[in-house]
Write an enzyme that holds these catalytic residues in place. Structure first.
Site, mmCIF file in Angstrom:
data_model
loop_
_atom_site.group_PDB
_atom_site.id
_atom_site.type_symbol
_atom_site.label_atom_id
_atom_site.label_comp_id
_atom_site.label_asym_id
_atom_site.label_seq_id
_atom_site.Cartn_x
_atom_site.Cartn_y
_atom_site.Cartn_z
ATOM 1 N N HIS A 230 -1.358 3.162 8.938
ATOM 2 C CA HIS A 230 -0.894 1.940 8.566
ATOM 3 C C HIS A 230 0.623 1.712 8.722
ATOM 4 C CE1 HIS A 230 -4.566 -0.177 7.288
ATOM 5 N NE2 HIS A 230 -4.864 0.721 6.211
ATOM 6 N N HIS B 287 -4.408 8.363 6.942
ATOM 7 C CA HIS B 287 -4.787 6.872 7.170
ATOM 8 C C HIS B 287 -3.860 5.943 6.691
ATOM 9 C CE1 HIS B 287 -8.015 3.606 6.346
ATOM 10 N NE2 HIS B 287 -6.943 3.326 5.684
ATOM 11 N N GLU B 288 -3.164 6.206 5.686
ATOM 12 C CA GLU B 288 -1.995 5.391 5.293
ATOM 13 C C GLU B 288 -0.675 5.565 6.141
ATOM 14 O OE1 GLU B 288 -2.731 3.229 3.323
ATOM 15 O OE2 GLU B 288 -4.593 3.950 2.488
ATOM 16 N N HIS C 93 1.671 1.123 12.356
ATOM 17 C CA HIS C 93 1.327 -0.272 12.722
ATOM 18 C C HIS C 93 2.769 -1.279 12.446
ATOM 19 C CE1 HIS C 93 -2.147 -3.463 12.918
ATOM 20 N NE2 HIS C 93 -1.291 -3.563 13.921
HETATM 21 ZN ZN LIG Z 1 -6.508 1.104 4.949
#
Ligand SMILES: [Zn+2]
Length: 671
Positions: free
Chosen positions: A465, A461-462, A468
């Site tokens: 990010h 998940h991290e 991104h």
């Molecule tokens: Zn998040």
């Protein structure tokens, strides 16, 4: 001597020179950086020349370089490696920073220049990205109240101050109620509880100065207690106390505060020219209107409630087999659901763990990014703020892309949770600047360090990010990386979690710490199946809260929020055996501040999108389909906030997101 934070950083890739910075450097650095920033802003505002994009918007973009340096270093260490001095600094900085940024957003002559540009926007010959940055800047000023004058302006300042103080009281009342209540467990009361729950209860007891283990209202203790305690009477007592937080009467009661907050929010939105607070809040989101939010939530609600009703029947039957008659109550659900989970797909976390080595999972996250986007990762030896931190240089075709830092282990000096931040954001103006991105997690140390399945998901998940940020390719930093709408920002991160679940990824990287054997097929199947257990319950408790939040802010503020809550729940047919995930008197997301007010839906919104986006890969030719990967990078990961979120998604998917993939993923409709 110059302050090491403000001097040039002569380090590899200009990573902050943590080793030379001491805690005494922060205050003078911040003071100086704020002064410089103020002077820069004043100069822009006082410029007598006709406003141009360059002398106003670009000048604003370029201003505050020293602020970026100080704040990125300070917030990195304050979050991930704090100490009493840093905590004290944080308390001192927070009102100063609030005042600093509010001085800028309420600077009338600065706003005049931006408004003038906005009026002439069609004559300025701007690129699409420049037009977008101008729009966002103008909208930000207007939403902060910069266009208000006279009495309206004064009233806006009053409203902001009052709302801030009400939010603080709401939080403090909640903390007080959580602190005050606890239930001691005698020897016979802990029977049937697993060791880790008893340990947590014992530690909580010591903290409270009690001789016995205790149940407190902290989610990490009360939820496992409700899940595992066979004592129905104790579950009821604990559940009632938990759901009464903020509604116990007396000084810590939050109900009147909630009423006032909703009333003042409505007034604030109307002063700014919006019909309702929801309309004001959603203007900057991908969802845009309350109707679209409600529509999405109801599409999820219908199948979720069906599943929850069917599950309730099963659980009621299990309860009757225990000799208990009468309806299933809210304090029964978790207990019987846990029993059912154990019976239906018992996943032995302890047996799974050796297959999830931290280092192998990091490799897995890198390998997926390599296959999808061609990124390569090489370890980088640079001194950081803590010996546990690791760094990699990220390249593509031999070209530098970013620096990625991972700080994975839990320690007392780190706040809980996991997060990603850019220590330096990507930009090409005023100079080309490659990102420095950090992931901070709280995994247990070990030799080798092993993860739970949830931990591994968090890692992916991290890292989503981080991608991104690292793949961002825009001109202006204010819209780069994760500077996107709140209901869009979790798309890249939640989407990336899907690659962990790709069977070939687990088969390659989930290898046993001692034997090196790949994870057995049976275990792999169990892992993937356990993920959507009890989703009827979880979806219902969440969506109910999101619908109540929306109803509070859409239209006139309710005279009594508790009545409004009851009305909404009755309308949607909320089952009595499921409580809201957060009820009004303790709904901190909505009342502690503005962050998630009229925005609690956004978790579900992002989840609908990530499921739908991953389905695009599956439809195309698999999880590593190169064309989809390129489209994901071109349209979503590299574009930051340079276009409306909806346009970005449309460009990637060719249509707006549908709920089907989410419903399948949660097991709410047949796959
Ligand atoms: Zn998040």
């Amino acid at each position: 001597m110059t302050n090491p934070i403000l001097s040039d950083w002569n380090t590899p890739f200009e990573i902050a020179p943590f080793a030379t910075i001491s805690d005494d450097d922060f205050t003078p650095a911040l003071e100086q950086a704020m002064q410089v920033h103020d002077a820069e802003i004043d100069a822009i505002a006082a410029n007598q020349d006709t406003p141009t994009f360059a002398n106003t918007i670009e000048a604003l973009e370029a201003a505050g370089e020293q602020m970026d340096k100080v704040l990125s270093v300070f917030f990195t260490v304050a979050g991930a490696d704090s100490n009493p001095k840093r905590e004290e600094l944080q308390r001192a900085f927070s009102p100063k920073l609030a005042a600093h940024y509010s001085r800028i957003s309420s600077n009338k002559s600065l706003f005049q220049r931006v408004a003038d540009l906005w009026d002439r926007r069609d004559e300025l010959g701007l690129t699409d990205e420049q037009a977008r940055v101008l729009m966002l800047s103008h909208r930000g000023f207007v939403r902060a109240g910069a266009a208000l004058t006279g009495d309206d302006d004064a009233r806006m300042q009053e409203l902001k101050a009052r709302l801030a103080s009400l939010g603080t009281s709401f939080t403090q009342n909640l903390l007080a109620d959580e602190r005050d209540w606890f239930m001691e467990l005698a020897e016979e009361d802990v029977q049937g509880l697993p060791g880790f729950v008893v340990d947590t209860a014992r530690a909580a007891g010591q903290e409270k100065g009690a001789d016995e283990p205790v149940v407190t209202l902290s989610r990490s203790l009360i939820v496992p207690f409700l899940q595992f305690s066979p004592r129905r009477d104790l579950r009821e007592k604990a559940y009632r106390a938990w759901t009464a937080r903020g509604a116990n009467g007396g000084e810590t009661d939050n109900r009147e505060i909630a009423t006032e907050i909703l009333k003042l929010r409505e007034e604030r939105a109307k002063l700014l020219g919006y019909d309702s607070f929801a309309e004001y809040k959603l203007e900057t989101e991908m969802a845009r209107t309350p109707d679209r939010v409600r529509d999405l939530l109801m599409q999820v609600w219908e199948p979720a409630i069906k599943r929850a009703d069917a599950d309730a029947d099963e659980l009621t039957q299990m309860m009757q087999e225990d000799g208990i008659n009468g309806p299933l109550e809210a304090w029964d659900w978790r207990y019987y659901a846990e029993k059912r989970r154990k019976a239906e797909h018992d996943l032995d976390e302890a047996a799974l763990k050796p297959y999830l080595q931290l280092d192998r999972m990091i490799e897995a996250s890198f390998a997926c990014a390599n296959r999808l986007f061609g990124l390569e990762f090489a370890p980088l030896d640079v001194p950081l703020y803590h010996p546990d931190c690791r760094a990699w240089e990220v390249t593509r075709n031999g070209e530098h892309v970013a620096v990625f830092i991972g700080d994975y282990f839990a320690r007392g000096s780190k706040r809980s949770g996991a997060w990603c931040s850019a220590m330096r954001g990507q930009a090409k103006f005023p100079k080309v600047q490659a990102p420095v991105v950090i992931n901070v997690c709280n995994f247990a140390k070990g030799d080798p360090a092993l993860l739970s399945y949830d931990d591994a998901r968090t890692l992916f998940h991290e890292f989503g990010h981080a991608l991104h940020q690292m793949l961002s390719n825009v001109t202006y930093e204010s819209i780069s990386g994760t500077s996107v709408a709140r209901d869009f920002v979790e798309l890249p991160s939640q989407l990336y979690e899907h690659w962990l679940e790709v069977p070939e990824v687990l088969a390659e990287f989930a290898t046993h710490a001692d034997t090196g054997e790949p994870i057995p097929q049976e275990m792999l199947k169990k892992v993937l199946k356990a993920a959507n257990f009890d989703q009827g319950f979880q979806t219902v408790e969440y969506v109910a809260s999101a619908l109540v939040d929306l109803a509070f802010h859409d239209g006139a503020a309710p005279a009594d929020p508790m009545d409004k809550q009851a009305e909404v729940l009755a309308e949607i047919g909320m089952p009595s055996a499921i409580g809201m995930r957060h009820a009004t008197p303790h709904f901190a997301h909505v009342f502690a501040g503005d962050g998630y007010s009229s925005g609690y839906y956004s978790y579900m919104w992002s989840e609908v999108m990530d499921a739908d986006a991953f389905a695009a890969f599956e439809e195309a030719g698999g999880a590593f389909d190169p064309e989809r990967a390129k489209s994901l990078e071109d349209n979503i990961l590299s574009t930051g906030g340079s276009r409306e979120a909806e346009d970005l998604y449309l460009a990637f998917r060719g249509r707006l997101p549908g709920v089907e993939a989410l419903l399948k993923g949660r097991g709410l409709i047949a796959a």
